[in-house]
Scaffold this motif. Structure first.
Motif, PDB file in Angstrom:
ATOM      1  N   GLY A 242      38.575  31.910  81.569  1.00 33.51           N
ATOM      2  CA  GLY A 242      39.145  30.604  81.259  1.00 33.51           C
ATOM      3  C   GLY A 242      39.801  30.525  79.896  1.00 33.51           C
ATOM      4  N   GLY A 243      41.129  30.397  79.893  1.00 32.94           N
ATOM      5  CA  GLY A 243      41.871  30.310  78.652  1.00 32.94           C
ATOM      6  C   GLY A 243      41.829  31.580  77.842  1.00 32.94           C
ATOM      7  N   ALA A 244      42.056  32.717  78.511  1.00 32.63           N
ATOM      8  CA  ALA A 244      42.021  34.017  77.822  1.00 32.63           C
ATOM      9  C   ALA A 244      42.924  33.969  76.591  1.00 32.63           C
ATOM     10  N   ILE A 245      42.349  34.294  75.435  1.00 36.49           N
ATOM     11  CA  ILE A 245      43.092  34.083  74.197  1.00 36.49           C
ATOM     12  C   ILE A 245      43.241  35.350  73.370  1.00 36.49           C
ATOM     13  N   THR A 246      42.418  36.355  73.609  1.00 39.62           N
ATOM     14  CA  THR A 246      42.560  37.584  72.841  1.00 39.62           C
ATOM     15  C   THR A 246      41.979  38.750  73.631  1.00 39.62           C
ATOM     16  N   VAL A 247      42.413  39.952  73.261  1.00 37.19           N
ATOM     17  CA  VAL A 247      41.976  41.149  73.975  1.00 37.19           C
ATOM     18  C   VAL A 247      41.870  42.291  72.980  1.00 37.19           C
ATOM     19  N   GLY A 248      40.955  43.209  73.245  1.00 43.03           N
ATOM     20  CA  GLY A 248      40.780  44.399  72.418  1.00 43.03           C
ATOM     21  C   GLY A 248      40.210  45.518  73.273  1.00 43.03           C
ATOM     22  N   ALA A 249      39.923  46.646  72.640  1.00 45.10           N
ATOM     23  CA  ALA A 249      39.405  47.790  73.395  1.00 45.10           C
ATOM     24  C   ALA A 249      38.558  48.663  72.487  1.00 45.10           C
ATOM     25  N   ALA A 250      37.493  49.237  73.067  1.00 46.29           N
ATOM     26  CA  ALA A 250      36.598  50.149  72.346  1.00 46.29           C
ATOM     27  C   ALA A 250      35.638  50.752  73.361  1.00 46.29           C
ATOM     28  N   ASP A 251      35.087  51.911  73.040  1.00 47.86           N
ATOM     29  CA  ASP A 251      34.094  52.535  73.915  1.00 47.86           C
ATOM     30  C   ASP A 251      32.734  51.909  73.614  1.00 47.86           C
ATOM     31  N   ILE A 252      32.425  50.851  74.337  1.00 46.43           N
ATOM     32  CA  ILE A 252      31.232  50.055  74.052  1.00 46.43           C
ATOM     33  C   ILE A 252      29.945  50.772  74.450  1.00 46.43           C
ATOM     34  N   ASP A 253      29.957  51.484  75.567  1.00 49.80           N
ATOM     35  CA  ASP A 253      28.723  52.103  76.066  1.00 49.80           C
ATOM     36  C   ASP A 253      28.626  53.591  75.766  1.00 49.80           C
ATOM     37  N   GLY A 254      29.570  54.128  75.002  1.00 51.49           N
ATOM     38  CA  GLY A 254      29.480  55.508  74.550  1.00 51.49           C
ATOM     39  C   GLY A 254      29.617  56.552  75.633  1.00 51.49           C
ATOM     40  N   ASP A 255      30.341  56.229  76.719  1.00 54.06           N
ATOM     41  CA  ASP A 255      30.489  57.186  77.813  1.00 54.06           C
ATOM     42  C   ASP A 255      31.805  57.956  77.755  1.00 54.06           C
ATOM     43  N   GLY A 256      32.570  57.770  76.680  1.00 55.82           N
ATOM     44  CA  GLY A 256      33.833  58.491  76.536  1.00 55.82           C
ATOM     45  C   GLY A 256      35.024  57.796  77.151  1.00 55.82           C
ATOM     46  N   LEU A 257      34.807  56.645  77.778  1.00 55.01           N
ATOM     47  CA  LEU A 257      35.899  55.865  78.363  1.00 55.01           C
ATOM     48  C   LEU A 257      36.068  54.576  77.565  1.00 55.01           C
ATOM     49  N   THR A 258      37.308  54.181  77.336  1.00 57.98           N
ATOM     50  CA  THR A 258      37.586  53.002  76.526  1.00 57.98           C
ATOM     51  C   THR A 258      37.425  51.743  77.362  1.00 57.98           C
TER      52      THR A 258
END
Length: 426
Positions: A242-258
């Motif tokens: 709802g009302g998407a306002i920003t986006v980013g990326a990072a490997d949050i779970d440490g599995d090698g995938l962003t």
């Protein structure tokens, strides 16, 4: 007796190891309001930290959402920051700014977009502290809201990516290598009120892909880079934020995938989407909920435990929130970085004091202020405590091994004495 000495050595070694290991575990930092960059930046919105003058200190570029100037503040070290250095005037309604080397001369140039004059402009760094405005990249970017720089076609030149809000457009401008840029390459003209773009390699093919968020269609989309400047059609990661306002990326779970991060102004939530590989993403995982105006989201390892935590700026509750990652993508909200940043629009992780931990740079629009908050985990000049403990463990192990070897040598060179002593003990 030999057995007793050996067991004692092993026990001491184990105790030393576990004590040192425990000393690195569970140390969550707090943040201290440290230094004012400016309290006179009208409608402070976009901030970008970068060493613009090459002196090893982090300077700050800032946008004035209700002013008319694009400015930067030079980091003077112990003396604080300079007054505003003006890059452009009549540059109104600016929400985003980015720094990268656009002309491949080894220093950082600046690009920004004015949503009220529909211009995207770059400023050449002439070395030192001087910048020169270059011919506009575009004069028809209607309501440009976000800019980003990255070498999309991998030709060695940083291109410019933009979210153009009033045109509902996401696209990019190819850097032609001579200080000029191509016309807009449109990736989507149906991203309703597009507001943020971000670049990351989401499919691990070595090519940078593009992410966008758009407010009116509640959408977080990604655009697969197929190579040679060609992109696939937008693929929705979430069409109900709802009302998407920003986006980013990072490997949050440490599995090698962003993985992907996003916030929603209407949902009031902060989400992450697990990258499942093959271009697929999970349903949203909630990082935090009930935030007032979550306007920016970024990831950084604030507690130096090897996984990425998350920081969010909320402009309706004047609060900068941060969330501790347990390493598997489960988050716990920590004490606020601040709850008095009036209209907090952006919170950016950066090591402002060069002490090895990540501080947070904040722009707040309603009090016209930019300031940074110091991470107290490390002090300037202090080594990362993890490595201090590694050294301590290594030294303890070495000392115990030396003691054991000396005892063993003495026992071998004087066996009778120890045999008689053993008999006496019996």
């Amino acid at each position: 007796m030999k057995r007793i000495a050996l067991m004692t050595s092993v026990s001491l070694l184990a105790l030393t190891f576990f004590a040192a290991a425990a000393s690195t575990d569970g140390q969550a930092p707090s943040f201290t309001e440290n230094q004012l960059v400016s309290s006179a930046c009208p409608g402070a919105w976009g901030v970008f930290p970068a060493d613009l003058d090459g002196d090893g200190k982090i300077d700050v570029i800032a946008t004035e959402s209700i002013g008319t100037e694009l400015v930067w503040y030079r980091n003077l070290g112990s003396e604080g920051f300079s007054d505003a250095n003006v890059l452009a005037t009549d540059f109104r309604g600016v929400a985003s700014v980015f720094a990268a080397d656009l002309d491949n001369d080894g220093d950082l140039d600046i690009v920004s977009g004015s949503s009220l004059s529909d211009r995207i402009v770059w400023f050449r760094n002439d070395g030192g502290t001087m910048f020169t405005e270059q011919p506009a990249v575009s004069t028809s970017a209607d309501g440009v809201f976000s800019v980003y720089e990255h070498d999309l076609d991998q030709d060695g030149f940083a291109d410019i990516i933009a979210a153009i809000q009033s045109d509902n457009t996401v696209g990019w401008y190819k850097n032609l290598g001579n200080g000029t840029f191509s016309q807009l390459n449109v990736l989507s003209s149906a991203a309703l009120q597009a507001n943020t773009v971000f670049v990351a390699d989401l499919d691990n093919d070595g090519r940078p892909d593009i992410l966008s968020s758009s407010y009116l269609d509640n959408s977080v989309d990604w655009y697969q880079n197929l190579g040679d400047g060609v992109f696939a059609l937008p693929d929705a990661i979430d069409s109900a934020n709802g009302g998407a306002i920003t986006v980013g990326a990072a490997d949050i779970d440490g599995d090698g995938l962003t993985d992907v991060l996003s916030t929603g102004l209407i949902s009031r939530d902060v989400y992450w989407y697990r990258n499942l590989g093959g271009g697929a993403f999970s349903q949203p995982h909630v990082i935090g909920s009930g935030l007032g105006g979550p306007n920016s989201v970024r990831a950084a390892d604030f507690d130096l435990d090897g996984d990425l935590d998350v920081v969010v700026a909320g402009y309706l509750d004047d609060t900068v929130h941060w969330y501790l990652n347990d390493g598997a993508g489960t988050f716990m909200e920590m004490a606020y970085v601040t709850d008095s940043a009036d209209g907090a629009k952006n919170a950016v992780p950066v090591d402002m004091d060069n002490d090895g931990d990540m501080d947070i740079l904040v722009a707040s629009a309603y009090d016209n202020t930019i300031r940074w908050y110091e991470n107290d985990l490390l002090e300037p000049g202090q080594t990362n405590r993890f490595w201090q403990d590694v050294v301590a463990i290594g030294a303890s192990v070495f000392a115990l091994v030396v003691i054991a070897l000396i005892w063993y040598y003495l026992a071998k060179t004087n066996p009778k004495k120890h045999t008689d002593a053993d008999k006496t003990e019996q």
